[in-house]
Write a protein that holds these residues in place. Sequence first.
Motif, short mmCIF file in Angstrom:
data_model
loop_
_atom_site.label_atom_id
_atom_site.label_comp_id
_atom_site.label_asym_id
_atom_site.label_seq_id
_atom_site.Cartn_x
_atom_site.Cartn_y
_atom_site.Cartn_z
N VAL A 14 -70.22 -17.91 -119.39
CA VAL A 14 -70.44 -18.63 -120.64
C VAL A 14 -69.10 -18.98 -121.27
O VAL A 14 -68.19 -18.15 -121.37
N GLY A 15 -68.95 -20.24 -121.70
CA GLY A 15 -67.74 -20.66 -122.38
C GLY A 15 -66.54 -20.86 -121.47
O GLY A 15 -65.42 -21.03 -121.96
N GLU A 16 -66.74 -20.88 -120.18
CA GLU A 16 -65.65 -21.00 -119.22
C GLU A 16 -65.13 -22.44 -119.19
O GLU A 16 -65.88 -23.37 -118.93
N ASN A 17 -63.84 -22.63 -119.45
CA ASN A 17 -63.31 -23.99 -119.42
C ASN A 17 -63.05 -24.42 -117.98
O ASN A 17 -63.20 -23.64 -117.03
N ASP A 18 -62.64 -25.67 -117.81
CA ASP A 18 -62.48 -26.22 -116.47
C ASP A 18 -61.41 -25.48 -115.68
O ASP A 18 -61.57 -25.23 -114.48
N GLU A 19 -60.30 -25.12 -116.33
CA GLU A 19 -59.22 -24.42 -115.63
C GLU A 19 -59.68 -23.05 -115.13
O GLU A 19 -59.39 -22.66 -113.99
N ILE B 149 -70.35 -25.18 -108.66
CA ILE B 149 -69.92 -26.35 -109.44
C ILE B 149 -71.12 -27.11 -109.96
O ILE B 149 -71.15 -27.53 -111.13
N ARG B 150 -72.13 -27.28 -109.14
CA ARG B 150 -73.32 -28.02 -109.58
C ARG B 150 -74.07 -27.26 -110.67
O ARG B 150 -74.69 -27.87 -111.54
N THR B 151 -73.99 -25.95 -110.64
CA THR B 151 -74.63 -25.15 -111.68
C THR B 151 -73.83 -25.20 -112.98
O THR B 151 -74.39 -25.37 -114.07
N ALA B 152 -72.52 -25.04 -112.86
CA ALA B 152 -71.67 -24.97 -114.05
C ALA B 152 -71.40 -26.33 -114.68
O ALA B 152 -71.22 -26.43 -115.90
N ARG B 153 -71.36 -27.38 -113.86
CA ARG B 153 -71.02 -28.72 -114.36
C ARG B 153 -72.01 -29.74 -113.77
O ARG B 153 -71.63 -30.61 -112.98
N PRO B 154 -73.29 -29.65 -114.14
CA PRO B 154 -74.31 -30.50 -113.51
C PRO B 154 -74.12 -31.99 -113.75
O PRO B 154 -74.63 -32.81 -112.96
N ALA B 155 -73.41 -32.38 -114.78
CA ALA B 155 -73.21 -33.80 -115.07
C ALA B 155 -72.03 -34.39 -114.31
O ALA B 155 -71.88 -35.62 -114.27
N ASP B 156 -71.22 -33.56 -113.68
CA ASP B 156 -70.03 -34.06 -112.98
C ASP B 156 -70.36 -34.42 -111.54
O ASP B 156 -71.30 -33.90 -110.94
N ALA B 157 -69.53 -35.30 -110.97
CA ALA B 157 -69.64 -35.65 -109.56
C ALA B 157 -68.88 -34.63 -108.71
O ALA B 157 -68.07 -33.86 -109.23
N LEU B 158 -69.15 -34.66 -107.42
CA LEU B 158 -68.54 -33.69 -106.50
C LEU B 158 -68.18 -34.38 -105.19
O LEU B 158 -68.99 -35.08 -104.61
N LEU B 159 -66.95 -34.14 -104.75
CA LEU B 159 -66.47 -34.62 -103.46
C LEU B 159 -65.91 -33.42 -102.70
O LEU B 159 -64.97 -32.78 -103.17
#
Length: 250
Positions: free
Chosen positions: A3-8, A52-62
């Motif tokens: 919870v509250g984990e930033n991208d870095e 990544i899909r769980t933590a940032r579901p709106a972002d794309a992934l490559l």
Amino acid sequence: MTVGENDELLAERLATAAGAILLDLRTRGGLDGKALGKAGDEQANAMLCREIRTARPADALLSEEEKDNVARCGQSRVWIVDPLDGTREYGEGRDDWAVHVALAIDGIATVGAVALPGLGVTLTSGAPVALPPANQPLRMLVSRTRPAAEAVFVADKLGAELVAMGSAGAKAMAVVRGEADIYLHTGGQYEWDNCAPVAVAQAAGLHVSRVDGSPIRYNNPDTYLPDLLICRKELAGAVLRLAAEYSPAR
């Protein structure tokens, strides 16, 4: 997910966790060489993509190990990952391999974490390290198996020592850690090979560019990147000039 984990922090946590998976798999035995590398790629990739899909579901992934969906090009934020950079080195029991987790925003390598599990280290854009003084003589990193002729030429002109090393991430982080001064690569890579290393190197205050001096852009329909330069800023002008002077006819 934390919870509250930033991208870095997310990038650092996931790169480190993938490295632990890879170390555990290698330690357990039963696999080696290409079979070990294939299993490591699959297991690390599955975890990274799921998290990544769980933590940032709106972002794309490559990911190197996932089928590409070019719809990502229409999104501002795309995570770019290499679950195991340096499969050969990993399978051979060496330490010069890495895990890359990066976030490109509007084509720029913005967040990055590079785990060096064999060394027990994860370097991140969120916690840049201080650069030590340059090496004397200068040290230039090249591929273990196919040193680029341009790099050999530049090293000779600068009086730099050539240092052979495995993965792109390991080489880039050797510059960040001060173990070398220049990483010049002209043999072609893909976005996942250098997005995380570029983000970490930039945060550490290093020069990063294409070999012609132009910036590196990510989240392109074609993920191939022909060349890369990561070096100390005070060396960038000389390296770029010498690289431009190189001719295969020499």
